[in-house]
Motif scaffolding. Structure first.
Motif, PDB file in Angstrom:
ATOM      1  N   GLU A   1       0.867  -1.432  -0.100  1.00 53.80           N
ATOM      2  CA  GLU A   1      -0.230  -0.013   0.019  1.00 53.80           C
ATOM      3  C   GLU A   1       0.847   1.814  -0.194  1.00 53.80           C
ATOM      4  O   GLU A   1       0.368   2.563  -0.729  1.00 53.80           O
TER       5      GLU A   1
ATOM      6  N   GLN B   1       2.028   1.497  -3.043  1.00 56.05           N
ATOM      7  CA  GLN B   1       2.042   2.437  -4.464  1.00 56.05           C
ATOM      8  C   GLN B   1       1.439   3.030  -3.964  1.00 56.05           C
ATOM      9  O   GLN B   1       1.204   4.390  -5.404  1.00 56.05           O
TER      10      GLN B   1
ATOM     11  N   LEU C   1      -6.929  -1.054  -4.026  1.00 53.69           N
ATOM     12  CA  LEU C   1      -5.635  -0.121  -4.484  1.00 53.69           C
ATOM     13  C   LEU C   1      -6.170   1.099  -5.217  1.00 53.69           C
ATOM     14  O   LEU C   1      -4.929   1.610  -5.899  1.00 53.69           O
TER      15      LEU C   1
END
Length: 184
Positions: free
Chosen positions: A133, A136, A167
């Motif tokens: 995460e 990203q 996401l």
């Protein structure tokens, strides 16, 4: 010059400060760095591990993805400037990495970024999720700072159908492929 001094990795500096606000608050102990192409060779061990883990991560050692590229070919893409390496650190340890490439219509002013490869150290599942995460978010900030309109990536893994929406990704097309090097 001593052998240990010759192999020492240079300190990475923030090369490009994203202009966009971070998509999420920084996670404790994690830091993302963008590697300039001139410094990419110093990180060849990380790239080699990333490529190896993507190709063969099963406990029995069988191939998971039939990708044709080698760590040396990936390094060539980075040193040529055709791709950008982003590293996620937990303290001084690299725990995640991604390679992004500019992609899109070559005749238009707008472009996208292709997330060619992304990797999180698989040993710690909780940390791996946080790194995924965090990385990203860093990829998004980097792409925005370059003026990209979209991020895109491809995967043959079924599990990404569940993870991708978490996401912020949406399925936009199907890709059909026909192998020409295999007998039907």
């Amino acid at each position: 010059m001593s052998r240990s001094a010759a192999k020492k990795k240079p300190a990475l500096r923030v090369v490009e400060k994203p202009q966009a606000e971070p998509a999420a608050p920084p996670r404790a102990g994690l830091e993302l760095r963008i590697v300039p192409k001139e410094q990419a060779p110093f990180w060849s061990d990380v790239v080699a591990r990333m490529v190896t883990d993507i190709k063969v991560r099963r406990s029995d050692g069988t191939t998971r993805h039939a990708v044709s590229w080698t760590p040396d070919q990936v390094m060539q893409v980075l040193t040529d400037g055709r791709g950008t390496l982003l590293l996620s650190f937990h303290g001084k340890r690299v725990v995640g990495a991604a390679i992004v490439c500019r992609d899109g219509d070559q005749f238009a002013d707008q472009f996208d970024y292709l997330v060619w490869m992304a990797w999180a150290e698989p040993e710690n599942k909780v940390l791996a999720r946080q790194v995924r995460e965090f990385t990203q978010d860093g990829i998004e900030d980097f792409a925005r700072s370059k003026g990209a309109r979209c991020l895109r990536w491809y995967s043959a893994r079924e599990g990404w159908k569940r993870i991708a929406p978490q996401l912020g990704y949406k399925l936009t097309s199907y890709c059909f492929a026909k192998r020409l090097d295999e007998v039907n």
